[in-house]
Design an enzyme around this catalytic site. Structure first.
Site, PDB file in Angstrom:
ATOM      1  N   LYS A 226      -7.050  -3.081   4.034  1.00  0.00           N
ATOM      2  CA  LYS A 226      -5.759  -2.399   4.296  1.00  0.00           C
ATOM      3  C   LYS A 226      -5.441  -2.771   5.814  1.00  0.00           C
ATOM      4  CE  LYS A 226      -7.808   1.782   5.836  1.00  0.00           C
ATOM      5  NZ  LYS A 226      -8.014   3.318   5.587  1.00  0.00           N
TER       6      LYS A 226
ATOM      7  N   PHE B 158      -2.793  -0.017  -9.958  1.00  0.00           N
ATOM      8  CA  PHE B 158      -3.305  -1.428  -9.198  1.00  0.00           C
ATOM      9  C   PHE B 158      -4.711  -1.572  -9.664  1.00  0.00           C
ATOM     10  CE2 PHE B 158      -3.889   2.119  -6.029  1.00  0.00           C
ATOM     11  CZ  PHE B 158      -5.285   2.230  -5.940  1.00  0.00           C
TER      12      PHE B 158
ATOM     13  N   ARG C 186     -16.923   1.527  -0.098  1.00  0.00           N
ATOM     14  CA  ARG C 186     -16.155   0.945   0.768  1.00  0.00           C
ATOM     15  C   ARG C 186     -16.540  -0.447   1.118  1.00  0.00           C
ATOM     16  NH1 ARG C 186     -12.262   3.491   3.690  1.00  0.00           N
ATOM     17  NH2 ARG C 186     -13.132   5.558   3.207  1.00  0.00           N
TER      18      ARG C 186
ATOM     19  N   LYS D 169       0.964  -1.162   0.024  1.00  0.00           N
ATOM     20  CA  LYS D 169       0.161  -0.005   0.160  1.00  0.00           C
ATOM     21  C   LYS D 169       0.878   0.997  -0.060  1.00  0.00           C
ATOM     22  CE  LYS D 169      -3.877   2.188   2.299  1.00  0.00           C
ATOM     23  NZ  LYS D 169      -3.297   3.614   2.241  1.00  0.00           N
TER      24      LYS D 169
END
Length: 291
Positions: free
Chosen positions: A204, A128, A198, A56
């Site tokens: 994450k 990504f 979301r 990340k």
């Protein structure tokens, strides 16, 4: 259900490919956020075999809509013409990133109305995902890898995706990234489609938990902080309100962030009322438009 003939199947495949390769009309304007896939925090019980894992990158979220480059907050990115020259006419989702531990440099470069060519020479677009492609993430990463290879721009980088077998392997990968100065890991569910929400399709994981909230009031200080800011009253995207009273230096307290701006804060778990515990100020989120 009526079966399609081979010729009709071929026609359908061509139609899908043409939709992917042709830029769709932009559906957002300045200060209107592009429909990005957003991550939930990693949590125990996740079936790791279902996910791809990547670093990340701690930069500025960038969204290429096939014609122009935007921040997560819907602000146009004024990159030099050479930076986006010959980019594909389809959407790409990624991170505008300079290097490890260079977040402020990335933000400063992206926010300039007149691009600093020398600064942009240090910038990378770490890509990504390809949001417009109508397939699962398993399929999208194959398309993306080929797209970046054909583009052949050294500053446009395919973010490597790998599989981990268990929690120990994930922890080892996280430790290695942190040792190099990285921020953490991202986990994409392989069978998920790109949705601008979301969800657990994207996770994450970091050594600590952080999140973002909007400032809705400045609370005056008392005692040694008399005449200065004492705390910020903030509100999360889901409407939860709480105070952030630590993590500030004297400069922050004398000149607090403006109401309406967004901040990143760090916390340790949640209270019984779903309030972040021990919320600590980290930084103003300059790459998120005030809204």
């Amino acid at each position: 259900m009526q079966k399609l003939s081979p010729f009709k199947k071929l026609g359908l495949s061509v139609l899908i490919a043409s939709c992917f390769l042709t830029p769709s009309p932009r559906t957002f304007a300045k200060n209107v956020r592009p429909p990005l896939m957003l991550a939930n925090p990693y949590h125990p019980g996740v079936r790791l075999a279902d996910y791809w894992v990547s670093e990340k990158y701690d930069g500025v979220r960038g969204y290429w809509d096939g014609q122009a480059l935007w921040t997560r907050g819907g602000e146009p990115v004024h990159a030099p013409a050479w930076f986006t020259a010959n980019w594909p006419k389809t959407a790409m989702d990624g991170e505008l990133w300079v290097a490890h531990e260079q977040f402020e440099q990335a933000v400063s470069t992206v926010r300039q109305q007149t691009p600093d060519d020398a600064a942009w020479r240090r910038m990378h677009f770490m890509v990504f995902d390809v949001p417009a492609y109508p397939g699962t993430f398993d399929e999208r990463i194959r398309v993306l890898k080929d797209l970046i290879h054909k583009l052949a721009k050294p500053w446009v980088v395919y973010v490597t995706q790998t599989k981990v077998s268990d929690q120990k392997s994930l922890d080892s990968m996280l430790a290695q990234v942190i040792k190099l100065g990285g921020e953490g890991l991202a986990l994409h569910r392989g069978d998920s489609y790109y949705r601008g929400v979301r969800s657990d399709d994207l996770l994450k994981i970091k050594p600590h938990t952080d999140a973002e909230a909007k400032i809705i009031a400045i609370i005056p200080g008392k005692g040694k902080y008399h005449g200065m800011m004492g705390a910020l009253l903030v509100e999360t995207e889901d409407g939860q309100r709480f105070r952030i009273g630590s993590g500030f230096n004297d400069k922050d307290r004398h000149s607090p962030p403006v109401i309406g701006s967004w901040v990143t804060y760090r916390y340790r778990g949640m209270t019984a009322r779903a309030i972040p515990r021990h919320a600590t100020f980290m930084r103003i989120r300059k790459d998120v438009a005030q809204r």
